[in-house]
Design a protein around this motif. Structure first.
Motif, short mmCIF file in Angstrom:
data_model
loop_
_atom_site.label_atom_id
_atom_site.label_comp_id
_atom_site.label_asym_id
_atom_site.label_seq_id
_atom_site.Cartn_x
_atom_site.Cartn_y
_atom_site.Cartn_z
N GLU A 286 0.78 -1.19 -0.09
CA GLU A 286 0.01 0.08 0.11
C GLU A 286 0.91 1.29 -0.03
O GLU A 286 0.51 2.31 -0.67
CB GLU A 286 -0.99 -0.04 1.43
CG GLU A 286 -1.91 -1.11 1.13
CD GLU A 286 -3.13 -1.01 2.30
OE1 GLU A 286 -2.82 -0.05 3.22
OE2 GLU A 286 -4.02 -1.83 2.52
N ASP A 287 2.07 1.12 0.55
CA ASP A 287 2.79 2.54 0.63
C ASP A 287 3.94 2.41 -0.53
O ASP A 287 4.66 3.24 -0.42
CB ASP A 287 3.60 2.44 2.03
CG ASP A 287 4.49 1.23 1.91
OD1 ASP A 287 4.24 0.19 1.28
OD2 ASP A 287 5.39 1.05 3.08
N ALA A 288 3.60 1.61 -1.56
CA ALA A 288 4.42 1.83 -2.59
C ALA A 288 4.24 2.94 -3.32
O ALA A 288 3.22 3.70 -3.52
CB ALA A 288 4.16 0.78 -3.65
N THR A 289 5.25 3.83 -3.93
CA THR A 289 5.32 5.34 -4.71
C THR A 289 6.04 4.60 -5.95
O THR A 289 6.39 3.78 -6.68
CB THR A 289 6.09 5.94 -3.52
OG1 THR A 289 7.29 5.60 -3.79
CG2 THR A 289 5.50 6.27 -2.49
N TYR A 290 5.72 6.09 -6.74
CA TYR A 290 6.50 6.03 -8.08
C TYR A 290 8.02 5.86 -7.95
O TYR A 290 8.64 5.21 -8.74
CB TYR A 290 6.35 7.22 -8.75
CG TYR A 290 6.96 7.47 -10.15
CD1 TYR A 290 6.19 6.81 -11.22
CD2 TYR A 290 7.92 8.42 -10.60
CE1 TYR A 290 6.79 7.08 -12.47
CE2 TYR A 290 8.50 8.38 -11.68
CZ TYR A 290 7.87 7.72 -12.69
OH TYR A 290 8.47 7.70 -13.92
N GLU A 291 8.57 6.34 -6.75
CA GLU A 291 9.95 6.08 -6.63
C GLU A 291 10.37 4.65 -6.48
O GLU A 291 11.56 4.15 -6.95
CB GLU A 291 10.39 7.02 -5.34
CG GLU A 291 11.88 6.93 -5.11
CD GLU A 291 12.39 7.58 -3.86
OE1 GLU A 291 13.43 7.50 -3.58
OE2 GLU A 291 11.39 8.40 -3.35
N THR A 292 9.35 3.85 -5.86
CA THR A 292 9.48 2.52 -5.52
C THR A 292 9.74 1.90 -6.87
O THR A 292 10.52 0.87 -7.26
CB THR A 292 8.38 1.82 -4.90
OG1 THR A 292 8.05 2.49 -3.56
CG2 THR A 292 8.62 0.31 -4.70
N LEU A 293 8.93 2.25 -7.92
CA LEU A 293 8.83 1.60 -9.40
C LEU A 293 10.07 2.16 -10.09
O LEU A 293 10.90 1.27 -10.44
CB LEU A 293 7.68 2.31 -10.06
CG LEU A 293 7.28 1.92 -11.48
CD1 LEU A 293 7.42 0.26 -11.70
CD2 LEU A 293 6.58 2.79 -12.27
N THR A 294 10.69 3.23 -10.00
CA THR A 294 11.68 3.75 -10.70
C THR A 294 13.11 3.24 -10.23
O THR A 294 13.98 3.02 -10.92
CB THR A 294 11.71 5.18 -10.99
OG1 THR A 294 11.87 5.94 -9.58
CG2 THR A 294 10.57 5.76 -11.75
N ALA A 295 13.07 3.39 -8.81
CA ALA A 295 14.39 2.80 -8.16
C ALA A 295 14.63 1.42 -8.32
O ALA A 295 15.59 0.97 -8.65
CB ALA A 295 14.30 2.93 -6.72
N GLY A 296 13.48 0.68 -8.29
CA GLY A 296 13.64 -0.66 -8.55
C GLY A 296 14.09 -1.29 -10.09
O GLY A 296 14.99 -1.96 -10.27
N MET A 297 13.54 -0.35 -10.91
CA MET A 297 13.79 -0.77 -12.28
C MET A 297 15.26 -0.25 -12.67
O MET A 297 15.96 -0.93 -13.43
CB MET A 297 12.87 0.28 -13.26
CG MET A 297 11.55 -0.20 -13.27
SD MET A 297 11.26 -2.03 -13.90
CE MET A 297 12.00 -1.78 -15.58
N GLU A 298 15.70 0.50 -11.86
CA GLU A 298 17.15 1.24 -12.17
C GLU A 298 18.02 -0.05 -11.41
O GLU A 298 19.09 -0.48 -12.21
CB GLU A 298 17.35 2.50 -11.40
CG GLU A 298 18.93 2.98 -11.50
CD GLU A 298 19.18 4.47 -10.82
OE1 GLU A 298 20.43 4.63 -10.83
OE2 GLU A 298 18.01 5.04 -10.53
N THR A 299 17.75 -0.63 -10.45
CA THR A 299 18.71 -1.67 -9.87
C THR A 299 18.40 -2.86 -10.79
O THR A 299 19.56 -3.48 -11.13
CB THR A 299 17.97 -2.16 -8.77
OG1 THR A 299 18.09 -1.09 -7.62
CG2 THR A 299 18.59 -3.47 -8.03
N ILE A 300 17.43 -3.26 -11.40
CA ILE A 300 17.30 -4.41 -12.53
C ILE A 300 18.13 -4.04 -13.66
O ILE A 300 18.79 -4.88 -14.16
CB ILE A 300 15.66 -4.58 -12.78
CG1 ILE A 300 15.02 -5.08 -11.60
CG2 ILE A 300 15.67 -5.40 -14.18
CD1 ILE A 300 13.32 -5.26 -11.71
N ASN A 301 18.09 -2.74 -14.13
CA ASN A 301 18.87 -2.45 -15.32
C ASN A 301 20.55 -2.52 -15.11
O ASN A 301 21.20 -3.25 -16.16
CB ASN A 301 18.41 -1.03 -15.78
CG ASN A 301 16.94 -1.29 -16.50
OD1 ASN A 301 16.64 -1.92 -16.78
ND2 ASN A 301 16.50 0.24 -16.48
N GLU A 302 20.76 -2.08 -14.17
CA GLU A 302 22.27 -2.26 -13.61
C GLU A 302 22.62 -3.74 -13.57
O GLU A 302 23.77 -4.05 -14.03
CB GLU A 302 22.48 -1.53 -12.24
CG GLU A 302 22.38 -0.09 -12.13
CD GLU A 302 22.53 0.40 -10.98
OE1 GLU A 302 22.54 0.00 -10.02
OE2 GLU A 302 22.66 1.80 -10.80
#
Length: 213
Positions: free
Chosen positions: A159-175
């Motif tokens: 419930e507390d997920a934010t847009y930053e949760t989405l983008t930060a995670g994607m950045e980690t996956i891409n790295e």
């Protein structure tokens, strides 16, 4: 009489050594054939993981478009979790194949008979050692990647997920993806090296096997 006795025994020893030599060749051939099979299996397993990686993006996009509340991420019924599990299972199979290849390498190193093509077998053993070391590095890294991805998808369902949760995670996956590509490029060359060394060893062993008949 004593001289005749020694000559007779030397002849018997010669036959025994020839038999041992043939046995060494047969066992070395068995090991090199196993390495060939394992090398092919490793390629199959790495390709299977890569294929599932390619499917992940589609599964993730489907979840985002079809599940506005992201409840399937919260309860882990989204296809992305099945994708992670499938890759984890294949990674476990890869780990077993690597272990089996290392066992064959140990057997090859035990084969020190001067009847065998030591130069070719040493080259094969060295190439196997390089390959399995890189595969263990890949496996360790990929286990971390899978854990990160599972955590990321679970966090998105909170419930507390934010847009930053989405983008930060994607950045980690891409790295992580960039590092995986680097490891795979190295593995590709090492798999070819093992294949070439295995083929040379097998050819020499087959030649010895034929000449001893």
């Amino acid at each position: 009489m004593k001289k005749r006795y020694l000559v007779t025994n030397l002849f018997a020893v010669s036959l025994f050594l020839t038999a041992c030599g043939n046995d060494d060749v047969a066992k070395a051939l068995e090991s090199t054939t196993s390495v060939e099979t394992q090398n092919e299996q490793i390629v199959t397993e790495l390709n299977a993981i890569a294929e599932q990686e390619g499917n992940l993006q589609g599964s993730f996009e489907s979840t985002l478009s079809e599940d506005a509340s992201l409840s399937t991420l919260a309860d882990k019924t989204s296809a992305v979790f099945e994708n992670v599990e499938t890759r984890s299972s294949t990674l476990s199979e890869l780990k077993e194949t690597v272990s089996a290849m290392k066992e064959e390498q140990a057997l090859l190193e035990e084969k020190t008979s001067d009847k065998l093509p030591q130069e070719e077998l040493t080259a094969l053993s060295t190439n196997i050692e390089n390959l399995t070391a890189s595969l263990e590095e890949y496996i360790a890294h990929y286990e971390t990647v899978l854990a990160e991805q599972e955590t990321y998808f679970s966090d998105l369902g909170k419930e507390d997920a934010t847009y930053e949760t989405l983008t930060a995670g994607m950045e980690t996956i891409n790295e992580s993806d960039a590092e995986i590509k680097t490891l795979l490029a190295k593995l590709d060359q090492q798999l070819i090296a093992v294949q070439d060394a295995q083929a040379k060893s097998k050819a020499s062993l087959n030649e010895l096997n034929e000449s001893s008949k």
